[in-house]
Structures are given as C-alpha cells and as structure tokens.
Design an enzyme around this catalytic site. Structure first.
Site, PDB file in Angstrom:
ATOM      1  N   ARG A  79      45.634   8.797  32.858  1.00 25.29           N
ATOM      2  CA  ARG A  79      45.747   8.758  31.400  1.00 25.29           C
ATOM      3  C   ARG A  79      44.352   8.809  30.764  1.00 25.29           C
ATOM      4  O   ARG A  79      44.173   9.451  29.726  1.00 25.29           O
ATOM      5  CB  ARG A  79      46.509   7.498  30.970  1.00 25.29           C
ATOM      6  CG  ARG A  79      46.880   7.520  29.495  1.00 25.29           C
ATOM      7  CD  ARG A  79      47.906   6.464  29.149  1.00 25.29           C
ATOM      8  NE  ARG A  79      47.412   5.112  29.370  1.00 25.29           N
ATOM      9  CZ  ARG A  79      48.163   4.009  29.314  1.00 25.29           C
ATOM     10  NH1 ARG A  79      49.459   4.122  29.028  1.00 25.29           N
ATOM     11  NH2 ARG A  79      47.659   2.822  29.523  1.00 25.29           N
ATOM     12  N   LYS A 182      44.784   7.308  24.518  1.00 25.02           N
ATOM     13  CA  LYS A 182      44.372   5.912  24.311  1.00 25.02           C
ATOM     14  C   LYS A 182      42.930   5.928  23.811  1.00 25.02           C
ATOM     15  O   LYS A 182      41.982   5.687  24.560  1.00 25.02           O
ATOM     16  CB  LYS A 182      44.527   5.110  25.607  1.00 25.02           C
ATOM     17  CG  LYS A 182      44.660   3.630  25.350  1.00 25.02           C
ATOM     18  CD  LYS A 182      45.262   2.923  26.537  1.00 25.02           C
ATOM     19  CE  LYS A 182      45.153   1.432  26.455  1.00 25.02           C
ATOM     20  NZ  LYS A 182      45.957   0.815  25.409  1.00 25.02           N
ATOM     21  N   GLU A 218      56.545   3.570  17.891  1.00 23.00           N
ATOM     22  CA  GLU A 218      56.304   2.460  18.814  1.00 23.00           C
ATOM     23  C   GLU A 218      55.980   1.162  18.081  1.00 23.00           C
ATOM     24  O   GLU A 218      55.947   1.123  16.856  1.00 23.00           O
ATOM     25  CB  GLU A 218      55.271   2.805  19.876  1.00 23.00           C
ATOM     26  CG  GLU A 218      53.923   3.197  19.362  1.00 23.00           C
ATOM     27  CD  GLU A 218      53.002   3.655  20.508  1.00 23.00           C
ATOM     28  OE1 GLU A 218      53.136   3.198  21.640  1.00 23.00           O
ATOM     29  OE2 GLU A 218      52.109   4.476  20.199  1.00 23.00           O
TER      30      GLU A 218
END
Ligand SMILES: Cc1ncc(COP(=O)(O)O)c(C=O)c1O
Length: 338
Positions: A79, A182, A218
C-alpha cells in the site's frame, strides 16, 4: 517495563529506537538505527510544503505462546508503494519495508505489550519528501523511517459500541483525488469534521461520497461494514482507503459461510442492517451503536447499543484470535519474529 499496559491509550510514547533510510541519487541507503526522535530536514522539504508524505500503521502482538507476531505487513508495504506512486515519491521496495519493520520491532521488543491485555505495539512507517523544492514538483530526495510505541484501543471504549455522526458539510477526499492512498493531505482534510464529531460527543465522523452524498464512504480512520441477511456488506469507492483489516474480515466472513458484497452502500441502507461497525488496524473492529444523520435529523440504532451484535463479535474474536495466536492462523497472515 514500567508501563501500565492495561490503561494505554493511543498516544506517542517514546521507545528506544527507530530505523531510517534515505533515497538519494536513485538508491536507498543502508538502514540506520537511531535513538533520536527528531529529524534534521531542510526547510524547503516537499513534505512540509506540498504534502509529499505517506504513512502506514500496523501492529505487533504478543501471542498466547509468548512469541511476537506481525500481521500481513507485506500488505502495508504494497500500500505504501501505491501511495508513493500516487504522489510521485520514491518507492520503498517491499523487502526493505519489511526488513525495517521487523528490525524496529525486535530492537524495541521490551515495549511489545504482554499477551492478554488488549494492547499491542503500534508501528508507524513514514515516507517523506526531504529534498528541497520551492516549485510544485516532486523532491529528488526521500526519507523512510519507522518508529513504534505501545498502544491500547484507538476508540476509548475498546470493543464496545460507539456513536458516529454523518458528515455532510466536509469531504475528506475528492471523487478522483487521493482518498485511496494513505497520504497526509486526506487526514488534514478530515481534522475539522472529526474534531466537530468529538465535540458533539461522537467517536468520529462518517463520510459520504463527495460527488453525490448518497453513499457511505468510511468512518474517520476506519472502513465501514454492515451485516444483514448473512451478508457482510462494505462500500466500494475510489475515495476510501483499502483497509487490510477489512480485506481480512471479508475472508473471515466467507470462511464463516457468509456472503460478501463490496458495492456502493446507500446511506438509507443504514436502516436495513442488523449490525454495523468500523474496522482498521487502530480501530480493530469497533461496533457502532448509533449513526446520527444530524442534518436530516435521522438516527439509526443497532440492537443493544451497549453491546456488539453476535456476528461482529464473532468476526472480532476470530481476527484478534489469529493475531494473538488463540486461533490457528490457517491463512498464513502472521509472521513470528523471534
Ligand atoms: C482512512 C482510513 N481508512 C481505513 C483504515 C483502515 O486500514 P487498515 O485496516 O489497513 O489499518 C485506515 C487506517 O489505516 C485509515 O486511515
């Protein structure tokens, strides 16, 4: 160790070592071990001005057998590579990322909380543009470092239902922006709404899709899931972070004979779920007791708001059981470090 393991929060605690490497002239330097909590960086570093930064969050656990385990850390390495590509930073190779994580945990072994207290060692890898630029362009130099600290639950209640507030007047990420990466900018964009949620007594803010405000994205720093008709439902969206915890829960739900649906989840569907929750490394599984749509004056309530539902509980116990080695890790998700 002189730490009150049972009452740890989610805060910075100084540990003995961090590890660092610098990307210069196309290569990463040897991993360096440091005890310094500070970084000397140029005031023109791109991480400071243009948000060229990405971080990760994962945990090390002491198992019932006394051994320290990491959970799916290759997924975090992958990620971070996607985040680096997304904002044009140097990529940290998977093997280097994993070596750094394993090394820093072993160096700080005495800070890994003992088994059975609900605490763990939080691991924070960070990749930042440290090369100086004054124009908006990618840096030519990067620093990757990993530091750790013992933590308790992210949401103070631990595995007890929390209340969430739907946020309609802020977006954490644009429809084709960086929500799936992220990177720090998403978190800066979420601060005011999360702080507003806290001030109003909610655990965090629940975001809707930025384009239409019709679908659930989210929950603060965690993904959303809902349970109904023996089905685990979780949002599909370009602007949410693909959670490693969520991905693991999908596999666990399937292994329990449930169906898994990854699709847009309309806000009104909140009325149809039997159980809902938030999931992530820090949040683990945090059951949701109530979701309040403040602007629309609607409150969605789930079962016994003081206690998690049966499926959420089973998913939680299985996930944590694998991480702590109470349950056999038949998916090969964990790596023993010592
Ligand atoms: C915005 C956001 N969503 C979801 C998650 C959960 O992801 P993971 O399960 O990989 O920790 C996190 C935490 O990393 C997050 O910051």
């Amino acid at each position: 160790m002189d730490l009150d393991w049972k009452n740890l929060g989610f805060n910075i605690i100084k540990t003995d070592y961090n590890v660092r490497t610098v990307f210069r002239n196309g290569t990463w330097s040897e991993l360096e071990v440091s005890s310094d909590e500070y970084l000397p960086i140029h005031m023109g570093a791109t991480c400071l001005h243009y948000g060229q930064e990405s971080f990760e969050g994962l945990k090390a656990y002491t198992g019932a057998d006394g051994k320290i385990r990491l959970f799916r850390h290759r997924e975090n390495a992958r990620r971070m590579i996607r985040s680096a590509r997304g904002i044009l930073m140097a990529e940290v190779p998977e093997e280097l990322f994993m070596e750094a994580v394993e090394k820093v945990v072993l160096l700080n072994k005495k800070y890994v909380p003992p088994y059975g207290l609900g605490a763990s060692l939080y691991i924070r890898p960070l990749l930042i543009g440290t090369g100086a630029e004054v124009g908006v362009r990618p840096a030519s130099e990067y620093t990757f470092l990993v530091f750790v600290m013992p933590v308790g639950p992210y949401f103070k209640t631990g595995f007890k239902p929390v209340d969430m507030m739907i946020c309609r007047d802020h977006d954490r990420a644009a429809p084709q922006g960086t929500g799936h990466l992220k990177v720090g900018g998403n978190y800066a964009a979420s601060m005011s709404s999360i702080s507003e949620a806290h001030q109003k007594g909610y655990a965090t803010a629940m975001y809707l899709d930025a384009r239409e405000k019709k679908y659930i994205d989210e929950c603060g720093p965690a993904n959303f899931f809902g349970i109904k008709d023996n089905t685990y439902v979780t949002p599909k969206s370009q602007s949410i972070l693909p959670s490693i915890t969520n991905k693991s829960l999908q596999v666990l739900a399937e292994s329990m004979g449930m169906n898994v649906e990854i699709r847009p989840v309309p806000v009104e569907e909140l009325a149809e779920f039997d159980e809902v929750g938030a999931c992530g490394t820090a949040a683990v599984i945090t059951p949701i007791g109530k979701v309040v749509d403040v602007e629309k004056d609607i409150t969605y309530t789930y079962g016994d708001t003081a206690k998690a539902g049966p499926i959420t509980t089973k998913l939680y116990e299985t996930l944590v059981g694998i991480q702590n080695r109470d349950i056999e890790d038949s998916f090969a998700w964990t790596k023993i470090l010592d």
